[in-house]
Structures are given as C-alpha cells and as structure tokens.
Design a protein around this motif. Structure first.
Motif, PDB file in Angstrom:
ATOM      1  N   ASP A  51     -26.492  -0.908  24.996  1.00 17.65           N
ATOM      2  CA  ASP A  51     -25.684   0.170  24.019  1.00 17.65           C
ATOM      3  C   ASP A  51     -24.753   0.863  24.707  1.00 17.65           C
ATOM      4  OD1 ASP A  51     -27.345  -1.195  21.994  1.00 17.65           O
ATOM      5  OD2 ASP A  51     -28.770   0.461  21.982  1.00 17.65           O
ATOM      6  N   PRO A  53     -22.451   4.248  24.281  1.00 18.41           N
ATOM      7  CA  PRO A  53     -22.291   5.336  23.331  1.00 18.41           C
ATOM      8  C   PRO A  53     -20.808   5.862  23.499  1.00 18.41           C
ATOM      9  CG  PRO A  53     -23.224   6.005  25.424  1.00 18.41           C
ATOM     10  CD  PRO A  53     -23.286   4.697  25.349  1.00 18.41           C
ATOM     11  N   VAL A  54     -20.296   6.694  22.404  1.00 19.48           N
ATOM     12  CA  VAL A  54     -18.864   7.146  22.449  1.00 19.48           C
ATOM     13  C   VAL A  54     -18.768   8.123  23.763  1.00 19.48           C
ATOM     14  CG1 VAL A  54     -17.326   8.847  21.327  1.00 19.48           C
ATOM     15  CG2 VAL A  54     -18.901   7.153  19.980  1.00 19.48           C
ATOM     16  N   PRO A  99     -19.244   3.870  19.213  1.00 17.92           N
ATOM     17  CA  PRO A  99     -20.337   3.251  19.712  1.00 17.92           C
ATOM     18  C   PRO A  99     -20.577   1.975  19.683  1.00 17.92           C
ATOM     19  CG  PRO A  99     -20.597   4.485  17.836  1.00 17.92           C
ATOM     20  CD  PRO A  99     -19.340   4.681  18.026  1.00 17.92           C
ATOM     21  N   GLU A 187     -21.154  13.583  19.836  1.00 13.34           N
ATOM     22  CA  GLU A 187     -21.986  12.298  19.362  1.00 13.34           C
ATOM     23  C   GLU A 187     -23.361  12.989  19.339  1.00 13.34           C
ATOM     24  OE1 GLU A 187     -22.876   7.920  20.600  1.00 13.34           O
ATOM     25  OE2 GLU A 187     -22.914   9.205  22.215  1.00 13.34           O
TER      26      GLU A 187
END
Length: 268
Positions: A51, A53-54, A99, A187
C-alpha cells in the motif's frame, strides 16, 4: 465330508466372494481428475508492492512485476515489454499523487516527479486552487473534520442595521467544498477519527473565482465550516451556494436575507 456339508460350504464361499465384489464397488476411489492446461496470453505489468499512501516517496522497492492478462492491460499501465524497466528506474523518487493499494497497476498519472511541485500541488486537480482559512474547534465541527470531507463555507460578519447598530450576519459562501488538508494533515490516518485538535488552518479546494472570494471573506469576518454528509457527494454536486460564479459579466455578489436584498459587495 458329507455331500450336504460340501454344498453348504460352496454356497457360503460363493456368497462371501459376491459380498466382497459388491462392497468393493461402493468403496472404489473416484477417478483421478483430468488437468487440462490452457495457455493465456499475459503481459508483465508494474504494480505496487505494498500500500502506498498519498505523499509517499516511492523507490524501486515499492514496485513489483506481475503477469496480467494481455486483453486487460490498459494503455496507461507500465509494461515490461514496453520499456518498463527503464520507466521503473525513472519513477523512483516520485511522490504519490493518490493512494494505491498493493497489487494496483502503476500509472504515471498517479505519481509526480520530485521538483515538479509539493505534495499538495501534486494532489490538487488541474484548474483548481488551494486556499487556507483559520479554524478552531467551534468553527470546524469540533475538530472532527478530516481531509477529503466536504463542507459548506459560512461567513459570519458584522454589519450596521438601519438603526446604525452592529449585528452579526451569517452568509453561506460555498457548498460542497472538498477539504484538502487540516493543518499539515493531507490524508486520513487509518483508525483516526478526528483531525489534529491543535490545527489552526483548513485548506479548501476551490475554483480560481472562489479562491478570490475566499480571500475576501477571510478579511471580512470569521469563517465557519459546516460538515456535510457523504450522501451529498452524489445528490448535491453544486460547488457554489448563494454565490453565482458562472456569470463573468457580473463581478458583484448580492446576498438575499429574510426575503430582502441586502447591499451589493464587489469582489474585484
């Protein structure tokens, strides 16, 4: 051995053999499954290894190659056969604009190279502007507003009535505006139910015209953010409330209050 005994023994033996074969038919193992191999055309596609994230800076370890059905490969995907290895090297050091989940295909639209702007500029849609306004707990829904929430922007100002006395007036400037950041938070963290209570600014996503009016409103009075339901995102697409921003011929704003027109405020 007597003949009767011999006959009885033969009958018993035959019955035992028959029972054995009948029982064997019930416990016979099923036939082995037949495996048929089918060749599927696939392409090596670059995806997120975990994953992302921004705002995260990615490197080559952030990516991996997986086989993807050729007919499902989009033109925006990075493929190994299309010079993807060099592209992966070029993308190293980029900042995530949105994301990405583990296994999601990487596209150049989701990443921005370092030096092409900050994180906020990277996630700001084309043609839009980011502008901040002061907030506190009582003007930001008790500090429960988070990034990517949508709010109405209300201006509270002091005006003089006909008796030359000051009174407070509230006007809704914009409706259904996206909150890009609360303080330095851009975020929502997993499991976080509220923004940083010490944050003193909220950054909103506005059109250029709305940004001008927001700057004027910041100087005119106090701004309050009214949190909207997520259900309004599809039922109320309007971005401007009582202000008509689609008529360039009129550069003034007339507020209608209690059925009566108030004074006209210029916005140029």
């Amino acid at each position: 051995m007597k003949r009767a005994q011999l006959i009885g023994f033969s009958v018993a033996l035959g019955a035992a053999v028959l029972a054995y074969y009948v029982a064997s038919s019930f416990v016979r193992p099923p036939p082995a499954p037949v495996t048929v191999e089918k060749t599927v055309n696939s392409t090596e596609v670059l995806v997120a290894a975990s994953d992302i994230p921004v705002g995260q800076i990615v490197n080559e370890g952030s990516f991996r190659w997986i086989a993807w059905p050729s007919e499902a490969v989009s033109a925006s995907y990075v493929t190994k056969q299309g010079g993807g290895v060099a592209m992966m090297h070029n993308l190293s050091g980029s900042v995530a604009r949105s994301p990405m989940l583990a296994g999601e295909p990487i596209t150049t639209q989701k990443l921005i190279k370092a030096g092409q702007g900050g994180v906020l500029a990277a996630i700001l849609p084309q043609g839009m502007r980011a502008i901040s306004t002061k907030i506190k707990a009582e003007t930001a829904a008790g500090s429960l507003i988070l990034p990517n929430d949508h709010v109405d922007v209300i201006l509270i100002r002091q005006v003089r009535n006909r008796s030359n006395q000051e009174e407070s007036v509230a006007d809704t400037l914009f409706r259904n505006v996206r909150v890009m950041a609360i303080g330095q938070q851009i975020e929502t963290k997993e499991g976080k139910k509220a923004a940083d209570g010490s944050a003193t600014t909220a950054t909103l996503e506005l059109t250029p015209r709305q940004a001008e009016m927001m700057a004027l409103a910041n100087a005119m009075g106090e701004i309050t953010l009214s949190l909207r339901s997520v259900a309004d995102l599809s039922t109320d697409p309007a971005r401007a409330g009582s202000l008509n921003l689609d008529k360039p011929k009129n550069n003034s704003v007339r507020i209608v209050r209690y059925g009566a027109k108030s004074r006209v405020y210029g916005v140029n």
